[in-house]
Design a protein around this motif. Structure first.
Motif, PDB file in Angstrom:
ATOM      1  N   ASP A 110      -8.048  28.256  -1.863  1.00 52.29           N
ATOM      2  CA  ASP A 110      -9.154  28.717  -3.358  1.00 52.29           C
ATOM      3  C   ASP A 110     -10.730  27.799  -3.194  1.00 52.29           C
ATOM      4  OD1 ASP A 110      -8.402  25.958  -3.695  1.00 52.29           O
ATOM      5  OD2 ASP A 110      -7.855  26.503  -5.500  1.00 52.29           O
ATOM      6  N   LEU A 111     -10.834  26.702  -2.492  1.00 53.41           N
ATOM      7  CA  LEU A 111     -11.534  26.358  -2.238  1.00 53.41           C
ATOM      8  C   LEU A 111     -12.944  26.877  -0.810  1.00 53.41           C
ATOM      9  CD1 LEU A 111     -13.827  23.462  -2.946  1.00 53.41           C
ATOM     10  CD2 LEU A 111     -12.556  22.731  -1.366  1.00 53.41           C
ATOM     11  N   VAL A 112     -11.661  26.870  -0.094  1.00 51.58           N
ATOM     12  CA  VAL A 112     -12.526  28.051   1.593  1.00 51.58           C
ATOM     13  C   VAL A 112     -12.859  29.262   0.351  1.00 51.58           C
ATOM     14  CG1 VAL A 112     -12.153  29.144   3.145  1.00 51.58           C
ATOM     15  CG2 VAL A 112     -11.348  26.876   2.695  1.00 51.58           C
ATOM     16  N   GLU A 113     -12.376  29.645  -0.335  1.00 51.95           N
ATOM     17  CA  GLU A 113     -12.645  31.215  -0.960  1.00 51.95           C
ATOM     18  C   GLU A 113     -13.861  31.071  -1.843  1.00 51.95           C
ATOM     19  OE1 GLU A 113      -8.865  34.230  -1.369  1.00 51.95           O
ATOM     20  OE2 GLU A 113      -8.842  32.030  -2.562  1.00 51.95           O
ATOM     21  N   LEU A 114     -14.458  29.838  -3.170  1.00 54.77           N
ATOM     22  CA  LEU A 114     -15.265  29.475  -3.734  1.00 54.77           C
ATOM     23  C   LEU A 114     -16.079  29.216  -2.626  1.00 54.77           C
ATOM     24  CD1 LEU A 114     -16.553  28.880  -6.159  1.00 54.77           C
ATOM     25  CD2 LEU A 114     -15.692  26.424  -5.844  1.00 54.77           C
ATOM     26  N   LEU A 115     -16.967  28.100  -1.773  1.00 50.75           N
ATOM     27  CA  LEU A 115     -17.820  27.686  -0.917  1.00 50.75           C
ATOM     28  C   LEU A 115     -18.035  29.418  -0.785  1.00 50.75           C
ATOM     29  CD1 LEU A 115     -16.660  25.025   0.697  1.00 50.75           C
ATOM     30  CD2 LEU A 115     -17.968  24.699  -0.991  1.00 50.75           C
ATOM     31  N   GLY A 116     -17.224  30.540   1.059  1.00 55.12           N
ATOM     32  CA  GLY A 116     -17.761  31.027   1.282  1.00 55.12           C
ATOM     33  C   GLY A 116     -18.459  32.309  -0.010  1.00 55.12           C
ATOM     34  N   GLU A 117     -18.057  32.562  -0.929  1.00 55.89           N
ATOM     35  CA  GLU A 117     -18.093  33.597  -2.255  1.00 55.89           C
ATOM     36  C   GLU A 117     -19.701  33.131  -2.217  1.00 55.89           C
ATOM     37  OE1 GLU A 117     -16.314  36.008  -5.860  1.00 55.89           O
ATOM     38  OE2 GLU A 117     -15.598  35.041  -4.697  1.00 55.89           O
ATOM     39  N   HIS A 118     -19.929  31.859  -2.583  1.00 57.13           N
ATOM     40  CA  HIS A 118     -20.935  31.712  -3.240  1.00 57.13           C
ATOM     41  C   HIS A 118     -22.036  30.856  -3.025  1.00 57.13           C
ATOM     42  CE1 HIS A 118     -19.151  33.558  -7.228  1.00 57.13           C
ATOM     43  NE2 HIS A 118     -18.336  32.907  -6.456  1.00 57.13           N
ATOM     44  N   SER A 119     -21.696  29.785  -1.428  1.00 57.50           N
ATOM     45  CA  SER A 119     -22.836  29.101  -1.466  1.00 57.50           C
ATOM     46  C   SER A 119     -24.018  30.100  -0.510  1.00 57.50           C
ATOM     47  CB  SER A 119     -21.710  28.165  -0.050  1.00 57.50           C
ATOM     48  OG  SER A 119     -22.606  27.557   0.381  1.00 57.50           O
ATOM     49  N   THR A 120     -24.871  29.634  -0.544  1.00 53.93           N
ATOM     50  CA  THR A 120     -25.558  30.500   0.110  1.00 53.93           C
ATOM     51  C   THR A 120     -27.212  29.904   1.172  1.00 53.93           C
ATOM     52  OG1 THR A 120     -27.497  29.817  -1.483  1.00 53.93           O
ATOM     53  CG2 THR A 120     -26.613  31.436  -1.919  1.00 53.93           C
ATOM     54  N   ILE A 121     -26.263  28.359   1.006  1.00 58.02           N
ATOM     55  CA  ILE A 121     -27.096  27.957   2.442  1.00 58.02           C
ATOM     56  C   ILE A 121     -25.302  27.516   3.169  1.00 58.02           C
ATOM     57  CG2 ILE A 121     -28.946  26.762   1.614  1.00 58.02           C
ATOM     58  CD1 ILE A 121     -26.981  24.457   1.158  1.00 58.02           C
ATOM     59  N   PRO A 122     -25.826  27.101   5.094  1.00 53.62           N
ATOM     60  CA  PRO A 122     -24.811  26.625   5.413  1.00 53.62           C
ATOM     61  C   PRO A 122     -24.056  25.738   5.423  1.00 53.62           C
ATOM     62  CG  PRO A 122     -26.482  26.663   6.894  1.00 53.62           C
ATOM     63  CD  PRO A 122     -26.812  27.331   5.562  1.00 53.62           C
ATOM     64  N   VAL A 123     -22.235  25.776   5.303  1.00 57.24           N
ATOM     65  CA  VAL A 123     -21.395  24.974   4.394  1.00 57.24           C
ATOM     66  C   VAL A 123     -20.304  24.873   5.520  1.00 57.24           C
ATOM     67  CG1 VAL A 123     -20.302  26.853   3.130  1.00 57.24           C
ATOM     68  CG2 VAL A 123     -19.995  24.537   2.457  1.00 57.24           C
ATOM     69  N   THR A 124     -19.518  23.418   5.736  1.00 60.08           N
ATOM     70  CA  THR A 124     -18.288  22.663   6.665  1.00 60.08           C
ATOM     71  C   THR A 124     -17.914  21.959   5.357  1.00 60.08           C
ATOM     72  OG1 THR A 124     -20.336  22.501   8.063  1.00 60.08           O
ATOM     73  CG2 THR A 124     -17.867  20.859   8.243  1.00 60.08           C
ATOM     74  N   TYR A 125     -17.007  22.773   6.044  1.00 61.01           N
ATOM     75  CA  TYR A 125     -15.043  22.363   4.740  1.00 61.01           C
ATOM     76  C   TYR A 125     -14.294  21.698   5.871  1.00 61.01           C
ATOM     77  CZ  TYR A 125     -10.530  22.646   3.499  1.00 61.01           C
ATOM     78  OH  TYR A 125      -9.358  22.239   3.070  1.00 61.01           O
ATOM     79  N   ALA A 126     -13.932  20.178   5.533  1.00 60.80           N
ATOM     80  CA  ALA A 126     -12.965  19.834   6.093  1.00 60.80           C
ATOM     81  C   ALA A 126     -12.131  19.297   5.430  1.00 60.80           C
ATOM     82  CB  ALA A 126     -13.833  18.299   6.701  1.00 60.80           C
ATOM     83  N   GLY A 127     -10.677  19.443   6.010  1.00 57.71           N
ATOM     84  CA  GLY A 127      -9.924  19.276   5.382  1.00 57.71           C
ATOM     85  C   GLY A 127      -7.879  19.221   5.338  1.00 57.71           C
ATOM     86  N   GLY A 128      -7.472  18.899   6.130  1.00 55.18           N
ATOM     87  CA  GLY A 128      -5.922  19.680   6.345  1.00 55.18           C
ATOM     88  C   GLY A 128      -5.874  20.797   7.131  1.00 55.18           C
TER      89      GLY A 128
END
Length: 268
Positions: free
Chosen positions: A204-222
């Motif tokens: 759900d966190l990755v989905e949130l970032l993909g849908e709403h971040s307007t700048i590059p974002v890096t996800y880490a965890g798991g």
């Protein structure tokens, strides 16, 4: 989507730590220091220099990775990594308005900021704006590492600081992502409750970032497999990059670093 490499430093060594177990030692308080040490769950540690990892990332043309200083005693190792791959790595851990510029001059492409901007449970916009004046928006990354509040009916993710132990009142939500995007070049987001656990991503966190971040974002965890990377790619709408740490064989895990690099190159 990119694979973003990492170098986590603790007491001058490259380590991989279960994020939720990392606590601050208290200078001069022997009991607190022992408590912090006993609570620490380390997946991997090595005497291999941080610079060796930086050279490997340079060799494989991996950009946008990060060096994270987890507490004091890491300056020399961090400097050596930046010197080995100038312009290829970001740096975080204790970054503030007095030292940010020196780390950029030492070879970091960006500085990553958390506790200086998020302090005592609040966001301090005046500090963020000052950092933009010093570094420029294009060289600033905001760390929005987050967790859900335990025993709460609120499903929101909140930014956490102080080795991820202290909650702020700042939610990682669409409105706040849009607001902060005006002040930085990228976001770095650790899903703290699965960091270092190789148990799969926070979908759900990755989905949130993909849908709403307007700048590059890096996800880490798991992240533990190529399938998890594919899932980040899908749920993040091909806009969310991913870091893999403990699962990689270069950090003692079973996932082939070379296989992940090959996957990355196929995407790019």
């Amino acid at each position: 989507m990119k694979f973003r490499p990492c170098i986590d430093l603790h007491n001058g060594q490259v380590k991989q730590i279960v994020g939720s177990t990392l606590k601050d030692a208290t200078e001069g308080d022997e009991d607190k220091t022992k408590e912090a040490a006993s609570a620490l769950n380390t997946n991997f540690e090595t005497d291999r220099p941080a610079a060796d990892y930086a050279k490997m990332y340079d060799r494989d043309a991996l950009t946008g990775g990060h060096v994270i200083k987890l507490g004091p005693g890491n300056e020399e190792a961090a400097s050596s990594a930046l010197g080995a791959y100038p312009g290829g790595l970001q740096i975080g851990g204790g970054i503030n308005d007095t030292n940010a510029l020196s780390w950029l001059e030492a070879g970091a492409s960006h500085v990553i900021v958390t506790s200086h901007v998020f302090s005592k449970g609040k966001i301090h916009m005046e500090r963020l704006k000052k950092l933009v004046e010093i570094c420029g928006k294009e060289r600033l990354v905001l760390d929005l590492s987050c967790r859900r509040k335990p025993n709460s009916t609120d499903d929101s993710y909140y930014v956490v600081t102080d080795r991820w132990q202290s909650f702020t009142d700042y939610k990682v939500n669409p409105e706040n992502l849009r607001e902060l995007a005006a002040y930085c070049d990228e976001f770095l987001v650790h899903g703290v409750d699965v960091e270092g656990m190789q148990c799969g991503i926070l979908t759900d966190l990755v989905e949130l970032l993909g849908e709403h971040s307007t700048i590059p974002v890096t996800y880490a965890g798991g992240v533990r497999s190529i399938e998890d990377l594919e899932l980040v790619k899908k749920l993040g709408r091909d806009k969310v990059d991913a870091t893999v740490g403990s699962a990689l064989d270069c950090f003692g895990g079973s996932l082939s670093y070379d296989e992940v690099v090959a996957w990355h190159k196929a995407q790019n």
